[in-house]
Design a protein around this motif. Structure first.
Motif, PDB file in Angstrom:
ATOM      1  N   ALA A 177       0.815  -1.212   0.000  1.00  0.00           N
ATOM      2  CA  ALA A 177       0.000   0.000   0.000  1.00  0.00           C
ATOM      3  C   ALA A 177       0.849   1.262   0.000  1.00  0.00           C
ATOM      4  CB  ALA A 177      -0.927   0.005   1.212  1.00  0.00           C
ATOM      5  N   LYS A 178       2.107   1.150   0.382  1.00  0.00           N
ATOM      6  CA  LYS A 178       2.977   2.316   0.408  1.00  0.00           C
ATOM      7  C   LYS A 178       3.650   2.462  -0.953  1.00  0.00           C
ATOM      8  CE  LYS A 178       4.072   2.137   5.353  1.00  0.00           C
ATOM      9  NZ  LYS A 178       5.151   1.965   6.366  1.00  0.00           N
ATOM     10  N   PRO A 179       3.380   3.548  -1.655  1.00  0.00           N
ATOM     11  CA  PRO A 179       3.987   3.699  -2.975  1.00  0.00           C
ATOM     12  C   PRO A 179       5.481   3.982  -2.883  1.00  0.00           C
ATOM     13  CG  PRO A 179       2.819   5.700  -2.366  1.00  0.00           C
ATOM     14  CD  PRO A 179       2.508   4.685  -1.300  1.00  0.00           C
ATOM     15  N   LEU A 180       6.209   3.561  -3.903  1.00  0.00           N
ATOM     16  CA  LEU A 180       7.614   3.922  -4.014  1.00  0.00           C
ATOM     17  C   LEU A 180       7.686   5.382  -4.434  1.00  0.00           C
ATOM     18  CD1 LEU A 180      10.640   3.290  -4.141  1.00  0.00           C
ATOM     19  CD2 LEU A 180      10.285   2.484  -6.489  1.00  0.00           C
ATOM     20  N   GLY A 221       8.221   8.109   3.945  1.00  0.00           N
ATOM     21  CA  GLY A 221       8.176   7.064   2.941  1.00  0.00           C
ATOM     22  C   GLY A 221       8.823   7.403   1.618  1.00  0.00           C
ATOM     23  N   VAL A 222       9.800   8.307   1.639  1.00  0.00           N
ATOM     24  CA  VAL A 222      10.520   8.667   0.415  1.00  0.00           C
ATOM     25  C   VAL A 222      11.799   7.841   0.352  1.00  0.00           C
ATOM     26  CG1 VAL A 222      11.698  10.518  -0.836  1.00  0.00           C
ATOM     27  CG2 VAL A 222       9.545  10.986   0.376  1.00  0.00           C
ATOM     28  N   TYR A 271       1.491  15.165  -3.662  1.00  0.00           N
ATOM     29  CA  TYR A 271       1.601  14.347  -4.872  1.00  0.00           C
ATOM     30  C   TYR A 271       1.229  12.888  -4.625  1.00  0.00           C
ATOM     31  CZ  TYR A 271       3.908  18.542  -6.384  1.00  0.00           C
ATOM     32  OH  TYR A 271       4.155  19.864  -6.678  1.00  0.00           O
ATOM     33  N   ARG A 272       1.343  12.455  -3.399  1.00  0.00           N
ATOM     34  CA  ARG A 272       0.968  11.073  -3.078  1.00  0.00           C
ATOM     35  C   ARG A 272      -0.545  10.910  -2.990  1.00  0.00           C
ATOM     36  NH1 ARG A 272       2.772  10.233   2.491  1.00  0.00           N
ATOM     37  NH2 ARG A 272       0.698  11.126   2.896  1.00  0.00           N
ATOM     38  N   HIS A 295       7.572   7.507  -9.181  1.00  0.00           N
ATOM     39  CA  HIS A 295       8.919   6.927  -9.262  1.00  0.00           C
ATOM     40  C   HIS A 295       9.360   6.536 -10.659  1.00  0.00           C
ATOM     41  CE1 HIS A 295       7.446   2.751  -9.766  1.00  0.00           C
ATOM     42  NE2 HIS A 295       6.479   3.093  -8.943  1.00  0.00           N
ATOM     43  N   GLY A 296       8.432   6.277 -11.580  1.00  0.00           N
ATOM     44  CA  GLY A 296       8.817   5.749 -12.879  1.00  0.00           C
ATOM     45  C   GLY A 296       9.605   6.735 -13.733  1.00  0.00           C
ATOM     46  N   THR A 297       9.067   7.939 -13.877  1.00  0.00           N
ATOM     47  CA  THR A 297       9.708   8.920 -14.750  1.00  0.00           C
ATOM     48  C   THR A 297      11.073   9.330 -14.216  1.00  0.00           C
ATOM     49  OG1 THR A 297       7.514   9.750 -15.353  1.00  0.00           O
ATOM     50  CG2 THR A 297       9.392  11.120 -15.911  1.00  0.00           C
ATOM     51  N   VAL A 298      11.141   9.601 -12.936  1.00  0.00           N
ATOM     52  CA  VAL A 298      12.412  10.064 -12.373  1.00  0.00           C
ATOM     53  C   VAL A 298      13.485   8.985 -12.489  1.00  0.00           C
ATOM     54  CG1 VAL A 298      11.855   9.395  -9.999  1.00  0.00           C
ATOM     55  CG2 VAL A 298      13.481  11.232 -10.407  1.00  0.00           C
ATOM     56  N   GLN A 299      13.096   7.721 -12.412  1.00  0.00           N
ATOM     57  CA  GLN A 299      14.087   6.659 -12.569  1.00  0.00           C
ATOM     58  C   GLN A 299      14.629   6.590 -14.002  1.00  0.00           C
ATOM     59  OE1 GLN A 299      13.969   3.001 -10.102  1.00  0.00           O
ATOM     60  NE2 GLN A 299      11.780   3.384 -10.056  1.00  0.00           N
ATOM     61  N   ARG A 300      13.777   6.914 -14.965  1.00  0.00           N
ATOM     62  CA  ARG A 300      14.265   6.930 -16.343  1.00  0.00           C
ATOM     63  C   ARG A 300      15.197   8.106 -16.594  1.00  0.00           C
ATOM     64  NH1 ARG A 300       9.026   5.264 -17.166  1.00  0.00           N
ATOM     65  NH2 ARG A 300       8.295   7.367 -17.655  1.00  0.00           N
ATOM     66  N   VAL A 301      14.914   9.240 -15.955  1.00  0.00           N
ATOM     67  CA  VAL A 301      15.753  10.431 -16.176  1.00  0.00           C
ATOM     68  C   VAL A 301      17.052  10.336 -15.403  1.00  0.00           C
ATOM     69  CG1 VAL A 301      15.867  12.934 -15.842  1.00  0.00           C
ATOM     70  CG2 VAL A 301      13.763  11.888 -16.720  1.00  0.00           C
TER      71      VAL A 301
END
Length: 288
Positions: A15-18, A60-61, A260-261, A277-283
């Motif tokens: 339940a806790k988002p990355l 949770g960051v 944002y969460r 988390h998806g976009t920032v990991q790609r950048v």
């Protein structure tokens, strides 16, 4: 089947988002890292990396992109040391002097130290006209060669200048900070930002809602613009960030994370995860 308490723990983890915060500044009053002459540094704020790690853990960051703060001007020493001490938690974006012909070489040196990109800040007035000058192509070209993002803190009025450079370096990843701080009541300036969506390597940080809004938290009036940016770019090119501790006069770190969460529920779950988390990991390629 696992015991009920184990299942509950697993459900709680799921339940806790990355969350990866893409925009935070750190600094310290340590004399080993002197501030630049004339720096206006808030003295009542603990902006150390250690305090940030505490805040991240409490909210949770998992990871954070640290943006070199203007208080040190072109001296990236403190941030370089933070990146060495805590590589598992942070990536860093450096600052170089855009009016220095040696800036491309400085960027190469900083990248060798572990930095993952550079940030430029062309202001609106004549003092920011260097963005159109002869020193920009060598610096943008070096960024392109190094395969690190070019991050831009710029008002919307500078976007036409930036567009000319994007045209010249279409394969370079470019990140526009804070939705170019486009005023909510300036639709033409917003259009300049939205037009950048035609470039597949341009990303936008949907930060600074507290600065744009004329309402109290959660700044509902600013979501009108946020939704337009989302419709134009898609979640795969949007990045959130708290801008801690600059945000503190308006929101706490925890409130900035929650913004944002918890308040992007107009998006499908998959799109929210892209932004979390998806976009920032790609950048910035955290690899998690």
């Amino acid at each position: 089947m696992p015991p009920a308490d184990v299942r509950e723990q697993r459900d709680e983890v799921r339940a806790k988002p990355l969350l990866i915060d893409a925009h935070v500044h750190v600094w310290t009053s340590d004399p080993r890292y002197p501030f630049a002459a004339g720096a206006n540094v808030p003295r009542d704020v603990d902006a150390s990396a250690e305090r940030l790690l505490q805040l991240m853990a409490a909210n949770g960051v998992s990871r954070t992109v640290l943006i070199q703060v203007i208080h040190y001007k072109w001296d990236n020493s403190y941030l370089a040391d933070v990146l060495k001490r805590y590589p598992q938690h942070f990536h860093g974006v450096a600052r170089v002097n855009p009016t220095d012909p040696a800036a491309p070489d400085h960027l190469s040196q900083l990248t060798a130290q572990g930095f993952r990109g550079v940030r430029l800040s062309p202001t609106e007035g004549a003092e920011g006209d260097w963005i159109n000058g002869p020193l920009m192509p060598p610096l943008w070209s070096r960024c392109d060669q190094l395969k690190v993002p070019m991050t831009l803190l710029a008002p919307a009025t500078r976007l036409p200048d930036i567009t000319r450079l994007i045209d010249r370096y279409p394969d370079l990843t470019v990140v526009i900070d804070h939705m170019a701080d486009t005023p909510l009541d300036e639709p033409q300036q917003l259009q300049s930002l939205l037009e950048l969506a035609r470039y597949p390597k341009v990303y936008v940080k949907i930060s600074h809602l507290w600065s744009l809004s004329k309402q109290v938290y959660p700044f509902a009036d600013s979501f009108v613009m946020l939704k337009k940016v989302y419709d134009a770019f898609g979640a795969q090119r949007l990045i959130w960030g708290t801008d801690h501790p600059v945000c503190l006069p308006h929101v706490s770190y925890g409130q900035a994370v929650a913004l944002y969460r918890d308040y992007l529920d107009f998006m499908p779950a998959a799109d929210r995860e892209e932004i979390w988390h998806g976009t920032v990991q790609r950048v910035w390629q955290f690899g998690i």
